[in-house]
Design a protein around this motif. Structure first.
Motif, PDB file in Angstrom:
ATOM      1  N   ASP A 110     -27.041 -53.075  -4.858  1.00 30.60           N
ATOM      2  CA  ASP A 110     -27.675 -52.968  -3.539  1.00 30.60           C
ATOM      3  C   ASP A 110     -28.392 -51.624  -3.402  1.00 30.60           C
ATOM      4  OD1 ASP A 110     -28.483 -53.953  -1.088  1.00 30.60           O
ATOM      5  OD2 ASP A 110     -26.681 -53.282  -0.027  1.00 30.60           O
ATOM      6  N   MET A 169     -32.467 -57.771   5.401  1.00 32.95           N
ATOM      7  CA  MET A 169     -32.066 -58.149   4.048  1.00 32.95           C
ATOM      8  C   MET A 169     -32.910 -59.311   3.542  1.00 32.95           C
ATOM      9  SD  MET A 169     -30.129 -57.257   1.623  1.00 32.95           S
ATOM     10  CE  MET A 169     -29.678 -57.900   0.011  1.00 32.95           C
ATOM     11  N   GLU A 170     -33.366 -60.160   4.447  1.00 36.15           N
ATOM     12  CA  GLU A 170     -34.170 -61.322   4.049  1.00 36.15           C
ATOM     13  C   GLU A 170     -35.441 -60.914   3.324  1.00 36.15           C
ATOM     14  OE1 GLU A 170     -32.901 -60.823   7.035  1.00 36.15           O
ATOM     15  OE2 GLU A 170     -31.378 -62.413   7.169  1.00 36.15           O
ATOM     16  N   HIS A 171     -36.013 -59.780   3.689  1.00 36.54           N
ATOM     17  CA  HIS A 171     -37.229 -59.331   3.021  1.00 36.54           C
ATOM     18  C   HIS A 171     -36.948 -59.025   1.549  1.00 36.54           C
ATOM     19  CE1 HIS A 171     -39.641 -58.009   6.857  1.00 36.54           C
ATOM     20  NE2 HIS A 171     -39.126 -59.217   6.950  1.00 36.54           N
ATOM     21  N   TRP A 172     -35.830 -58.358   1.288  1.00 39.10           N
ATOM     22  CA  TRP A 172     -35.481 -58.035  -0.093  1.00 39.10           C
ATOM     23  C   TRP A 172     -35.181 -59.310  -0.881  1.00 39.10           C
ATOM     24  CZ3 TRP A 172     -36.553 -53.223  -1.406  1.00 39.10           C
ATOM     25  CH2 TRP A 172     -36.538 -52.237  -0.407  1.00 39.10           C
ATOM     26  N   GLU A 173     -34.485 -60.241  -0.255  1.00 39.19           N
ATOM     27  CA  GLU A 173     -34.140 -61.479  -0.937  1.00 39.19           C
ATOM     28  C   GLU A 173     -35.375 -62.311  -1.243  1.00 39.19           C
ATOM     29  OE1 GLU A 173     -29.669 -62.020   1.013  1.00 39.19           O
ATOM     30  OE2 GLU A 173     -31.389 -63.059   1.891  1.00 39.19           O
ATOM     31  N   THR A 174     -36.331 -62.328  -0.314  1.00 39.03           N
ATOM     32  CA  THR A 174     -37.561 -63.092  -0.522  1.00 39.03           C
ATOM     33  C   THR A 174     -38.341 -62.593  -1.729  1.00 39.03           C
ATOM     34  OG1 THR A 174     -37.763 -63.613   1.835  1.00 39.03           O
ATOM     35  CG2 THR A 174     -39.787 -63.713   0.522  1.00 39.03           C
ATOM     36  N   HIS A 175     -38.333 -61.286  -1.949  1.00 39.37           N
ATOM     37  CA  HIS A 175     -39.160 -60.678  -2.997  1.00 39.37           C
ATOM     38  C   HIS A 175     -38.344 -60.213  -4.202  1.00 39.37           C
ATOM     39  CE1 HIS A 175     -42.571 -60.833  -0.283  1.00 39.37           C
ATOM     40  NE2 HIS A 175     -41.813 -60.306   0.655  1.00 39.37           N
ATOM     41  N   GLU A 176     -37.070 -60.556  -4.224  1.00 34.12           N
ATOM     42  CA  GLU A 176     -36.207 -60.087  -5.308  1.00 34.12           C
ATOM     43  C   GLU A 176     -36.703 -60.529  -6.675  1.00 34.12           C
ATOM     44  OE1 GLU A 176     -31.760 -61.195  -6.858  1.00 34.12           O
ATOM     45  OE2 GLU A 176     -31.964 -60.714  -4.715  1.00 34.12           O
ATOM     46  N   ASN A 177     -37.337 -61.689  -6.759  1.00 37.27           N
ATOM     47  CA  ASN A 177     -37.740 -62.226  -8.065  1.00 37.27           C
ATOM     48  C   ASN A 177     -38.724 -61.324  -8.788  1.00 37.27           C
ATOM     49  OD1 ASN A 177     -39.708 -63.023  -6.052  1.00 37.27           O
ATOM     50  ND2 ASN A 177     -40.613 -64.353  -7.594  1.00 37.27           N
ATOM     51  N   PRO A 220     -30.184 -55.537  -7.242  1.00 33.44           N
ATOM     52  CA  PRO A 220     -29.455 -56.334  -6.254  1.00 33.44           C
ATOM     53  C   PRO A 220     -27.936 -56.195  -6.379  1.00 33.44           C
ATOM     54  CG  PRO A 220     -31.202 -57.620  -7.285  1.00 33.44           C
ATOM     55  CD  PRO A 220     -31.068 -56.363  -8.071  1.00 33.44           C
ATOM     56  N   ARG A 249     -29.721 -49.061  -0.524  1.00 34.66           N
ATOM     57  CA  ARG A 249     -30.794 -49.729   0.203  1.00 34.66           C
ATOM     58  C   ARG A 249     -30.708 -49.475   1.711  1.00 34.66           C
ATOM     59  NH1 ARG A 249     -30.522 -53.702   3.253  1.00 34.66           N
ATOM     60  NH2 ARG A 249     -28.401 -54.147   2.545  1.00 34.66           N
TER      61      ARG A 249
END
Length: 307
Positions: A53, A33-41, A50, A24
């Motif tokens: 990574d 990283m927050e962008h990936w975490e926000t949309h990880e679902n 994830p 990534r």
């Protein structure tokens, strides 16, 4: 093979390399990283791993049958290439032409090749190495439609300093120059270029100076082949996020927002070059951003999904 009919046009997905993961922080070094975490679902597991990574992408091209024409939009990486700075592309030996044959197309059947831009994973099968050790056009009866801005920018003779640098070593020489010498290139410029009355190429610069998209209009159906305007569906939700491969990030952001907006407003199916899984999607506006409205429903029963 995955195929879908839009109006009078049939689109077939021709896979050169199946989905694979890339680090990534290599692919998107400046994206929080927050962008990936926000949309990880909804990105995981098809587009994001994830645990490893990694961002998951795919190497594919689009076969379009329109008005009796056989058209390839981009041609992938190609076999036997010297790509020392791109290990994943170096000395490949894939079955791309066999995949094309499975779709009922021989190299001599292709009459138009559209290169959305001149990067090594979009122009590789323009040529193949023949027994005499020369790179020659793979599709001898085709016209190769290439944006002049990219032809000039990536031509080593012009001495441009580029962000891609060594990653583009040998690409122009083995995948673009041979078809130009054969008199098969059509270098276009301006605000659009029509392939036929259903397909129009329009500039979408930023990823490269000549990057373009291909709009399809057939009956009530609309589509846009977006090349490398997006590398991950994350960029639908976060259109200002850029990969490390955009030559001009501000222009790439502007092009991405414009094309996503037009796709949403027209109800066009969006076909980026590297999305695995469903591969294509309709998008909708969500404030000043976008979201997936519905994934493509491919012939053969591929289920639609929502995000």
């Amino acid at each position: 093979m995955d195929s879908i009919a839009l109006g009078d046009v049939e689109i077939t997905r021709v896979v050169e390399m199946p989905a694979r993961g890339s680090a990534r922080d290599y692919f998107f070094p400046d994206v929080p990283m927050e962008h990936w975490e926000t949309h990880e679902n909804w990105l995981a597991p098809t587009f994001l791993d994830p645990a490893a990574d990694e961002v998951r992408t795919m190497m594919q091209t689009w076969l379009v049958r329109s008005r009796g024409r056989t058209i390839l939009i981009d041609t992938g990486i190609g076999n036997g290439r010297e790509r020392p700075a791109m290990p994943a592309f170096h000395h490949l030996n894939t079955h791309y032409l066999d995949e094309l044959a499975s779709a009922g197309v021989r190299p001599q059947d292709v009459d138009t090749v559209i290169c959305t831009h001149v990067h090594g994973d979009h122009v590789g099968w323009n040529t193949r190495l023949t027994d005499d050790g020369e790179w020659r056009p793979t599709f001898p009866n085709a016209r190769y439609v290439i944006p002049r801005a990219d032809f000039d920018y990536w031509n080593p003779a012009n001495g441009h300093r580029t962000r891609s640098g060594p990653r583009m070593a040998n690409v122009f020489e083995d995948s673009v120059a041979p078809v130009h010498r054969a008199g098969l290139t059509e270098l276009w410029e301006g605000d659009h270029h029509d392939i036929d009355d259903l397909l129009r190429i329009e500039p979408a610069p930023g990823h490269t100076p000549g990057s373009c998209v291909v709009w399809l209009r057939s009956g009530s159906d609309r589509a846009v082949f977006a090349g490398d305007l997006l590398h991950s569906p994350l960029q639908i939700a976060e259109p200002d996020d850029c990969p490390g491969f955009d030559e001009d990030e501000p222009r790439a952001r502007d092009s991405r927002r414009r094309v996503l907006g037009e796709a949403a407003d027209r109800g066009a199916l969006l076909f980026p070059a590297h999305f695995p899984g469903p591969g294509a999607a309709e998008v909708r506006r969500v404030g000043d951003r976008f979201a997936v409205k519905e994934w493509a429903a491919w012939r053969g029963g591929r289920e639609q999904a929502r995000a």
